[in-house]
Motif scaffolding. Structure first.
Motif, mmCIF file in Angstrom:
data_model
loop_
_atom_site.group_PDB
_atom_site.id
_atom_site.type_symbol
_atom_site.label_atom_id
_atom_site.label_comp_id
_atom_site.label_asym_id
_atom_site.label_seq_id
_atom_site.Cartn_x
_atom_site.Cartn_y
_atom_site.Cartn_z
ATOM 1 N N GLY A 104 0.806 -1.213 0.000
ATOM 2 C CA GLY A 104 0.000 0.000 0.000
ATOM 3 C C GLY A 104 0.834 1.255 0.000
ATOM 4 O O GLY A 104 0.422 2.285 -0.547
ATOM 5 N N SER A 105 2.019 1.208 0.628
ATOM 6 C CA SER A 105 2.915 2.363 0.680
ATOM 7 C C SER A 105 4.348 1.894 0.489
ATOM 8 O O SER A 105 5.044 1.571 1.455
ATOM 9 C CB SER A 105 2.779 3.109 2.008
ATOM 10 N N PRO A 106 4.833 1.845 -0.753
ATOM 11 C CA PRO A 106 6.219 1.436 -0.983
ATOM 12 C C PRO A 106 7.223 2.296 -0.219
ATOM 13 O O PRO A 106 8.252 1.794 0.245
ATOM 14 C CB PRO A 106 6.382 1.604 -2.501
ATOM 15 N N GLY A 107 6.904 3.599 -0.079
ATOM 16 C CA GLY A 107 7.806 4.496 0.646
ATOM 17 C C GLY A 107 7.972 4.082 2.093
ATOM 18 O O GLY A 107 9.093 3.983 2.610
ATOM 19 N N LEU A 108 6.853 3.821 2.787
ATOM 20 C CA LEU A 108 6.919 3.401 4.182
ATOM 21 C C LEU A 108 7.535 2.013 4.292
ATOM 22 O O LEU A 108 8.312 1.746 5.220
ATOM 23 C CB LEU A 108 5.519 3.414 4.794
ATOM 24 N N ALA A 109 7.220 1.128 3.349
ATOM 25 C CA ALA A 109 7.792 -0.217 3.375
ATOM 26 C C ALA A 109 9.323 -0.150 3.270
ATOM 27 O O ALA A 109 10.035 -0.837 4.018
ATOM 28 C CB ALA A 109 7.218 -1.051 2.231
ATOM 29 N N PHE A 110 9.825 0.694 2.383
ATOM 30 C CA PHE A 110 11.269 0.820 2.196
ATOM 31 C C PHE A 110 11.922 1.456 3.429
ATOM 32 O O PHE A 110 12.960 0.992 3.908
ATOM 33 C CB PHE A 110 11.565 1.663 0.954
ATOM 34 N N ARG A 111 11.301 2.513 3.964
ATOM 35 C CA ARG A 111 11.866 3.195 5.129
ATOM 36 C C ARG A 111 11.921 2.257 6.332
ATOM 37 O O ARG A 111 12.911 2.244 7.075
ATOM 38 C CB ARG A 111 11.027 4.432 5.477
ATOM 39 N N SER A 112 10.854 1.498 6.552
ATOM 40 C CA SER A 112 10.826 0.592 7.696
ATOM 41 C C SER A 112 11.837 -0.540 7.536
ATOM 42 O O SER A 112 12.362 -1.055 8.522
ATOM 43 C CB SER A 112 9.416 0.027 7.880
ATOM 44 N N LEU A 113 12.101 -0.933 6.288
ATOM 45 C CA LEU A 113 13.077 -1.993 6.026
ATOM 46 C C LEU A 113 14.499 -1.498 6.278
ATOM 47 O O LEU A 113 15.328 -2.225 6.834
ATOM 48 C CB LEU A 113 12.937 -2.482 4.586
ATOM 49 N N MET A 114 14.769 -0.260 5.894
ATOM 50 C CA MET A 114 16.115 0.289 6.028
ATOM 51 C C MET A 114 16.423 0.706 7.466
ATOM 52 O O MET A 114 17.560 0.547 7.931
ATOM 53 C CB MET A 114 16.277 1.486 5.090
ATOM 54 N N ALA A 165 3.449 7.749 3.752
ATOM 55 C CA ALA A 165 4.719 7.551 3.065
ATOM 56 C C ALA A 165 5.899 7.447 4.023
ATOM 57 O O ALA A 165 6.897 6.788 3.723
ATOM 58 C CB ALA A 165 4.965 8.686 2.070
ATOM 59 N N THR A 166 5.800 8.100 5.195
ATOM 60 C CA THR A 166 6.935 8.153 6.106
ATOM 61 C C THR A 166 6.673 7.503 7.460
ATOM 62 O O THR A 166 7.620 7.165 8.178
ATOM 63 C CB THR A 166 7.338 9.617 6.352
ATOM 64 N N GLY A 167 5.405 7.349 7.836
ATOM 65 C CA GLY A 167 5.078 6.833 9.161
ATOM 66 C C GLY A 167 5.159 7.887 10.245
ATOM 67 O O GLY A 167 4.934 7.593 11.422
ATOM 68 N N ARG A 168 5.442 9.129 9.873
ATOM 69 C CA ARG A 168 5.565 10.190 10.866
ATOM 70 C C ARG A 168 4.206 10.616 11.396
ATOM 71 O O ARG A 168 3.219 10.642 10.668
ATOM 72 C CB ARG A 168 6.277 11.402 10.258
ATOM 73 N N ARG A 169 4.179 10.963 12.658
ATOM 74 C CA ARG A 169 2.953 11.396 13.324
ATOM 75 C C ARG A 169 2.617 12.837 12.960
ATOM 76 O O ARG A 169 3.475 13.702 12.919
ATOM 77 C CB ARG A 169 3.125 11.255 14.836
ATOM 78 N N VAL A 170 1.336 13.065 12.704
ATOM 79 C CA VAL A 170 0.838 14.407 12.428
ATOM 80 C C VAL A 170 -0.358 14.664 13.333
ATOM 81 O O VAL A 170 -1.293 13.855 13.381
ATOM 82 C CB VAL A 170 0.415 14.562 10.954
ATOM 83 N N ALA A 171 -0.330 15.773 14.067
ATOM 84 C CA ALA A 171 -1.444 16.144 14.941
ATOM 85 C C ALA A 171 -2.200 17.292 14.274
ATOM 86 O O ALA A 171 -1.838 18.462 14.443
ATOM 87 C CB ALA A 171 -0.943 16.548 16.320
ATOM 88 N N PHE A 172 -3.225 16.964 13.503
ATOM 89 C CA PHE A 172 -4.020 17.996 12.849
ATOM 90 C C PHE A 172 -4.687 18.872 13.908
ATOM 91 O O PHE A 172 -5.178 18.383 14.921
ATOM 92 C CB PHE A 172 -5.079 17.362 11.945
ATOM 93 N N GLY A 173 -4.707 20.176 13.657
ATOM 94 C CA GLY A 173 -5.240 21.130 14.608
ATOM 95 C C GLY A 173 -4.164 21.769 15.460
ATOM 96 O O GLY A 173 -4.383 22.821 16.068
ATOM 97 N N ARG A 174 -2.999 21.143 15.512
ATOM 98 C CA ARG A 174 -1.877 21.690 16.262
ATOM 99 C C ARG A 174 -1.143 22.708 15.394
ATOM 100 O O ARG A 174 -1.115 22.604 14.166
ATOM 101 C CB ARG A 174 -0.928 20.558 16.649
ATOM 102 N N GLU A 175 -0.538 23.689 16.035
ATOM 103 C CA GLU A 175 0.199 24.702 15.292
ATOM 104 C C GLU A 175 1.303 24.056 14.457
ATOM 105 O O GLU A 175 2.069 23.228 14.942
ATOM 106 C CB GLU A 175 0.807 25.717 16.264
ATOM 107 N N GLY A 176 1.361 24.426 13.188
ATOM 108 C CA GLY A 176 2.369 23.883 12.283
ATOM 109 C C GLY A 176 1.925 22.668 11.504
ATOM 110 O O GLY A 176 2.615 22.248 10.563
ATOM 111 N N ALA A 177 0.778 22.083 11.858
ATOM 112 C CA ALA A 177 0.271 20.916 11.130
ATOM 113 C C ALA A 177 -0.410 21.368 9.842
ATOM 114 O O ALA A 177 -0.877 22.504 9.742
ATOM 115 C CB ALA A 177 -0.718 20.147 11.999
ATOM 116 N N PRO A 178 -0.503 20.491 8.849
ATOM 117 C CA PRO A 178 -1.217 20.847 7.612
ATOM 118 C C PRO A 178 -2.673 21.189 7.900
ATOM 119 O O PRO A 178 -3.284 20.629 8.813
ATOM 120 C CB PRO A 178 -1.104 19.567 6.767
ATOM 121 N N GLU A 179 -3.218 22.110 7.130
ATOM 122 C CA GLU A 179 -4.629 22.453 7.287
ATOM 123 C C GLU A 179 -5.500 21.314 6.767
ATOM 124 O O GLU A 179 -5.158 20.649 5.797
ATOM 125 C CB GLU A 179 -4.950 23.745 6.537
#
Length: 354
Positions: A104-114, A165-179
């Motif tokens: 489903g996410s080749p990017g996350l699959a590759f990052r988690s493997l490396m 793609a990265t597995g990184r956490r995003v807290a929507f609604g928090r300052e600096g998060a994507p709208e």
């Protein structure tokens, strides 16, 4: 008292447990959970949190789940509340998309493997799973009934999802998060990899915030708070008896969730922030079973949680920490007297409260 409220992940039945737990919390303390200064919701916790933050009292969610009808209550678009989903989002239909092929996410699959040490056990497999095929539209509709567009009325509601793609956490609604629209953020927070179709927000795809952590309690470690209350459906302090393979897998997941929760709580305690952790008891775990996405027993889980969480809140140490909670508006904390059909002022009270 400045209070943070953290609502963890847990699927359909975890959301039911949260509903009962919040009702017990309001009954026992007289505090309105919707007035928390900070509110963090992950997966099921994001659904329940978005409703509470929008002014829906826990007692009303309990009554709605039980099938009760309140005359004159309509949603944000004027539709009768009685027509809203009563299954807590357990409406599963296929997403209109091409069949999934490959990871489903080749990017996350590759990052988690490396770099496997930088990812949680769930993230290690999430990228390799085929893209989910179940639509998140029913989850969006739950939120849109109270917040049709834009973000929440609550100034500090954080909805946790993970970048697919990265597995990184995003807290929507928090300052600096994507709208994001609140409904989209909640859908993303609930999008279990391999089950739900990932949610696109901007130019990125997002999946369940539980891929990073089922609780995400540590997001509040740098905030100026006097107390943090965390309700976490996927862990327990009670010993688990697991004989069947599915039960053993579920027990292993609960233990991992509990370890992560404890580690996050220590980060807040190290900064002098008192934390109250409320978790399912053995009775709750038995009632929920291994499949947290089951449509069965949902209201039974709610009723049991009101009882078991109420018992936890009456424990002397917990009761002492909760003693300073400010009182909430009566109609938000306790169900007013009278039968559902004879209380026409509910809609106005909810509107004013939100």
């Amino acid at each position: 008292m400045r209070v943070g409220l953290v609502l963890g992940a847990g699927g359909v039945l975890g959301g039911a447990w949260l509903t009962g737990a919040l009702e017990a919390l309001a009954r026992q303390t007289g505090w309105d959970p919707g007035t928390a200064d900070y509110m963090v919701g992950t997966s099921a916790g994001s659904v329940i949190g978005s409703l509470v933050a929008a002014g829906v009292p826990p007692w009303f969610m309990v009554a709605h789940s039980a099938g009760e009808v309140f005359t004159g209550v309509v949603d944000a678009e004027g539709r009768p509340a009685a027509e809203a989903d009563r299954s807590g989002g357990a409406v599963f239909r296929l997403e209109r998309a091409l069949p999934p092929i490959g990871p489903g996410s080749p990017g996350l699959a590759f990052r988690s493997l490396m770099k496997p040490h930088r990812h949680t056990p769930i993230a290690l497999v999430a990228g390799w799973l085929p893209r989910g095929v179940i639509s998140t539209a029913p989850l969006k509709e739950i939120v849109q009934r109270v917040v049709p567009s834009g973000w929440s009325y609550h100034p500090r509601l954080w909805i946790v999802a993970c970048d697919y793609a990265t597995g990184r956490r995003v807290a929507f609604g928090r300052e600096g998060a994507p709208e994001a629209e609140l409904a989209d953020a909640v859908a993303a927070s609930c999008a279990i990899p391999g089950f739900y179709h990932p949610v696109r927000i901007g130019d990125r795809r997002y999946v369940d915030g539980g891929v990073y952590s089922n609780s995400n309690l540590d997001l509040l470690r740098n905030e100026e708070l006097d107390l943090v209350i965390c309700l976490n459906p996927t862990s327990t302090l009670h010993p688990l008896k697991a004989w069947k393979p599915a039960d053993r897998l579920a027990a292993t997941a609960r233990r991992a969730s509990g370890r992560r929760l404890g580690s996050e709580a220590k980060k807040l305690c190290a900064r002098g922030v008192p934390v109250v952790l409320i978790q399912p008891t053995g009775k709750d775990v038995e009632m929920m079973g291994a499949n947290l996405m089951s449509r069965r027993r949902r209201h039974d889980v709610i009723r049991l949680a009101i009882e078991t969480v109420g018992d936890q809140l009456r424990e002397p140490e917990v009761a002492e920490r909760l003693r300073g909670l400010p009182p909430g508006a009566p109609e938000r904390v306790h169900r007013p007297p009278g039968s559902p059909s004879s209380w026409p002022g509910l809609y106005e009270n909810l509107s004013e409260a939100s």
